[in-house]
Design a protein around this motif. Structure first.
Motif, mmCIF file in Angstrom:
data_model
loop_
_atom_site.group_PDB
_atom_site.id
_atom_site.type_symbol
_atom_site.label_atom_id
_atom_site.label_comp_id
_atom_site.label_asym_id
_atom_site.label_seq_id
_atom_site.Cartn_x
_atom_site.Cartn_y
_atom_site.Cartn_z
ATOM 1 N N LYS A 1 0.824 -1.204 0.000
ATOM 2 C CA LYS A 1 0.000 0.000 0.000
ATOM 3 C C LYS A 1 0.865 1.263 0.000
ATOM 4 O O LYS A 1 0.550 2.237 -0.671
ATOM 5 N N ASP A 2 1.978 1.226 0.744
ATOM 6 C CA ASP A 2 2.827 2.405 0.905
ATOM 7 C C ASP A 2 3.708 2.697 -0.302
ATOM 8 O O ASP A 2 4.165 3.815 -0.475
ATOM 9 N N VAL A 3 3.953 1.691 -1.118
ATOM 10 C CA VAL A 3 4.818 1.890 -2.272
ATOM 11 C C VAL A 3 3.986 2.475 -3.409
ATOM 12 O O VAL A 3 3.085 1.839 -3.935
ATOM 13 N N GLU A 4 4.283 3.719 -3.751
ATOM 14 C CA GLU A 4 3.574 4.376 -4.840
ATOM 15 C C GLU A 4 4.514 4.446 -6.034
ATOM 16 O O GLU A 4 5.618 4.961 -5.948
ATOM 17 N N LEU A 5 4.069 3.913 -7.133
ATOM 18 C CA LEU A 5 4.881 3.914 -8.343
ATOM 19 C C LEU A 5 4.540 5.119 -9.202
ATOM 20 O O LEU A 5 3.382 5.482 -9.352
ATOM 21 N N ASP A 6 5.566 5.709 -9.769
ATOM 22 C CA ASP A 6 5.377 6.829 -10.671
ATOM 23 C C ASP A 6 5.119 6.259 -12.070
ATOM 24 O O ASP A 6 6.029 5.775 -12.724
ATOM 25 N N THR A 7 3.873 6.294 -12.513
ATOM 26 C CA THR A 7 3.511 5.707 -13.784
ATOM 27 C C THR A 7 3.961 6.549 -14.977
ATOM 28 O O THR A 7 3.865 6.120 -16.112
#
Length: 106
Positions: free
Chosen positions: A97-103
């Motif tokens: 949940k905490d890992v946000e990927l830059d798309t």
């Protein structure tokens, strides 16, 4: 600037991930999770694995704390370790949940 130490949660998550890093261990956990109680018997009769390597995989899962039980050849008695299973679910859920990927960086 001092190096940041790894957290206990990071180390525990990595240990769980390592234990989950083989398909037969995933199959063992899925089989145990679908049992109404502990599994008694010879897992090599149920899973596509030789008896000679089964104990290595069971020991890896046991060392990580994901399962508990005993080996009494030729049978085993194993269960999911519910306390550590809950910890693993919490840690993996928080991590994913905490890992946000830059798309936009594709």
């Amino acid at each position: 600037m001092a190096k940041k130490e790894l957290t206990k949660e990071q180390e525990q998550l990595a240990r769980f991930a390592k234990a989950l890093g083989h398909p037969i261990r995933i199959a063992i956990l899925q089989m145990l999770a679908n049992q109404s109680c502990c599994f008694h018997g010879d897992m090599s009769e149920v899973l596509p694995i030789a008896k000679s390597t089964l104990s290595q995989h069971l020991n890896e899962l046991k060392d990580a704390g994901l399962i508990q039980g005993t080996i009494t050849p030729p049978t085993v008695k194993y269960c999911i370790n519910l306390e550590n299973w809950t910890v693993a679910q919490t840690l993996f859920s928080a991590f994913l949940k905490d890992v946000e990927l830059d798309t936009e960086c594709s």
